[in-house]
Design an enzyme around this catalytic site. Structure first.
Site, PDB file in Angstrom:
ATOM      1  N   ASP A 164     -23.631  -0.188 -15.575  1.00 18.20           N
ATOM      2  CA  ASP A 164     -24.962  -0.756 -15.776  1.00 18.20           C
ATOM      3  C   ASP A 164     -25.400  -1.578 -14.568  1.00 18.20           C
ATOM      4  O   ASP A 164     -26.545  -1.504 -14.125  1.00 18.20           O
ATOM      5  CB  ASP A 164     -24.977  -1.637 -17.029  1.00 18.20           C
ATOM      6  CG  ASP A 164     -24.994  -0.826 -18.310  1.00 18.20           C
ATOM      7  OD1 ASP A 164     -25.303   0.382 -18.238  1.00 18.20           O
ATOM      8  OD2 ASP A 164     -24.696  -1.386 -19.372  1.00 18.20           O
ATOM      9  N   GLU A 165     -24.489  -2.369 -14.045  1.00 19.00           N
ATOM     10  CA  GLU A 165     -24.815  -3.194 -12.881  1.00 19.00           C
ATOM     11  C   GLU A 165     -25.231  -2.315 -11.705  1.00 19.00           C
ATOM     12  O   GLU A 165     -26.200  -2.613 -10.997  1.00 19.00           O
ATOM     13  CB  GLU A 165     -23.615  -4.060 -12.507  1.00 19.00           C
ATOM     14  CG  GLU A 165     -23.899  -5.056 -11.404  1.00 19.00           C
ATOM     15  CD  GLU A 165     -22.698  -5.922 -11.079  1.00 19.00           C
ATOM     16  OE1 GLU A 165     -22.777  -6.681 -10.097  1.00 19.00           O
ATOM     17  OE2 GLU A 165     -21.670  -5.828 -11.787  1.00 19.00           O
ATOM     18  N   GLY A 166     -24.507  -1.215 -11.507  1.00 14.80           N
ATOM     19  CA  GLY A 166     -24.848  -0.316 -10.414  1.00 14.80           C
ATOM     20  C   GLY A 166     -26.183   0.374 -10.623  1.00 14.80           C
ATOM     21  O   GLY A 166     -26.996   0.486  -9.700  1.00 14.80           O
TER      22      GLY A 166
END
Length: 419
Positions: A164-166
């Site tokens: 998700d962060e990426g």
């Protein structure tokens, strides 16, 4: 005669006002769209080393169901990341108060209740959740308790997955245009002359060292790790984080993940930017090519602790980890993602794009605005310029006529002068 004229003045004015009213009803009007109001959203980026608060704003009517989001302001929370308060969770919540108080001033008071507030935790909390789920839950509960005390629309505190962060970072970049190694006894990625004491349990709780964990050991034993400034050994340990041996596709990056050949323009942000900025500005090393980057990393990893402190006396807390971080970035780009010299020329390392910080938080906010209903545009009645001018002239003529009649009446009412 004058008295007769004056007696006709009130009904004449009433008739004139009535006539103007009828004219106004007949004048064609159209709906004029007013400028949309602004909506606000707050995202707390709870990273491993610190927490940053970003306040975003966008027009309330939106476009294509997605808010046209821009950064309004930001605030860096003092102290370490919320995961550093695992032994005292209440301090994690208290650490956010100063920035939240700033948000109260930055967001208009009438917008407080409708302003969504999110907290996304990343690497530090992901690691804490792996090693101590109970401590992780306590920290999230503490920050939740603090965030719910503010008048904003708190939507939850969550740990973001690496994926998700990426993805949200990718959304941000396109929209705008640490624990690596812990070894027992010595640390090849730390500078020579630097040492630190850690709990043996902490050493083997890291996902990077779990495979080396002995079957029996005293987790409360304190061990001393000393840096050896060994670039070659550091590189081999960093490369152990990547698996190039298996690929079910025509080509892979690492760990069996499909990746086409790299081409086009790329933005390196967050840790990529800070690492490259350290090499360029603090160390004064060129990093325009992969060959230069490899040489710069070797130079940093060969530095002693005293040499690094002399170059960057104000960065003591992060200095021990620049060798490991730079080595990871260099190996990830060249070996992991397969950047060659020409492709590396298409990579820029940026902290901001315009006035907006590049990171996952904006992408997160962009995605979440899809869930926030748009406000209908405010409308008001308007007339064409020509009709408006005619009405203005008519009213001016009426006022002038009334003024003339009043002056004539005042003069006629004066007593005659005696002879």
């Amino acid at each position: 005669m004058a008295g007769k004229v004056l007696s006709l003045l009130p009904p004449s004015l009433l008739a004139a006002v009535g006539l103007v009213g009828l004219l106004l009803l007949c004048v064609p009007t159209r709906d004029v769209r007013e400028l949309p109001a602004l909506k606000y959203g707050i995202v707390l980026d709870a990273g491993s080393s610190h927490t940053s608060m970003f306040i975003y704003k966008w027009p309330a009517d939106k476009e294509n169901d997605t808010g046209i989001v821009g950064q309004h302001s930001s605030c860096d929370v003092r102290g370490g990341g919320i995961s550093s308060y695992a032994d005292n969770p209440s301090r994690a919540g208290q650490s956010l108060v100063e920035c939240l108080d700033q948000a109260l001033q930055a967001v208009p008071k009438e917008r407080h209740v409708g302003t969504p507030l999110y907290l996304g935790a990343t690497a530090g909390m992901r690691l804490l959740n792996l090693t101590s789920p109970e401590a992780s839950a306590n920290v999230l509960a503490a920050v939740t308790q603090t965030l719910t005390q503010y008048p904003f629309d708190f939507r939850g505190a969550h740990i973001l997955s690496g994926q998700d962060e990426g993805v949200f970072g990718w959304v941000t970049a396109n929209y705008l245009l640490e624990n690596f190694i812990k070894t027992h006894g010595f640390h090849p990625c730390w500078p020579r002359g630097y040492s630190n004491q850690v709990l043996l349990g902490d050493v083997y709780e890291s996902p990077c060292t779990a495979a080396q964990r002995p079957q029996a050991f005293n987790s409360s034993t304190r061990v001393s790790l000393s840096g050896t400034s060994d670039p070659a050994l550091c590189r081999s340990l960093i490369m152990g984080l990547f698996n190039f041996s298996s690929c079910r596709f025509s080509r892979c990056s690492f760990n069996g993940i499909f990746q086409p050949p790299v081409a086009g323009n790329f933005i390196g942000f967050s840790a990529f930017f800070y690492t490259m900025d350290f090499l360029r500005t603090v160390m004064g090393l060129p990093v325009a090519t992969l060959q230069q980057l490899e040489a710069a990393v070797a130079t940093v990893c060969n530095q002693t602790w005293s040499e690094l402190q002399a170059r960057a006396p104000g960065e003591r807390a992060r200095l021990p980890d620049y060798c490991a971080g730079a080595m990871f970035v260099q190996q990830l780009l060249s070996r992991g993602y397969g950047f060659h010299e020409r492709a590396f020329g298409g990579v820029t390392f940026q902290k901001k794009a315009g006035d907006t910080a590049v990171g996952w938080a904006l992408g997160y906010m962009l995605n979440l605005t899809n869930l926030i209903p748009a406000e209908p545009p405010a409308l008001r009645k308007g007339t064409d310029l020509g009709a408006w001018l005619v009405l203005v002239l008519l009213f001016a003529a009426m006022l002038l006529a009334a003024l003339v009649l009043l002056l004539r009446r005042a003069r006629s009412a004066k007593p005659s002068s005696a002879i």
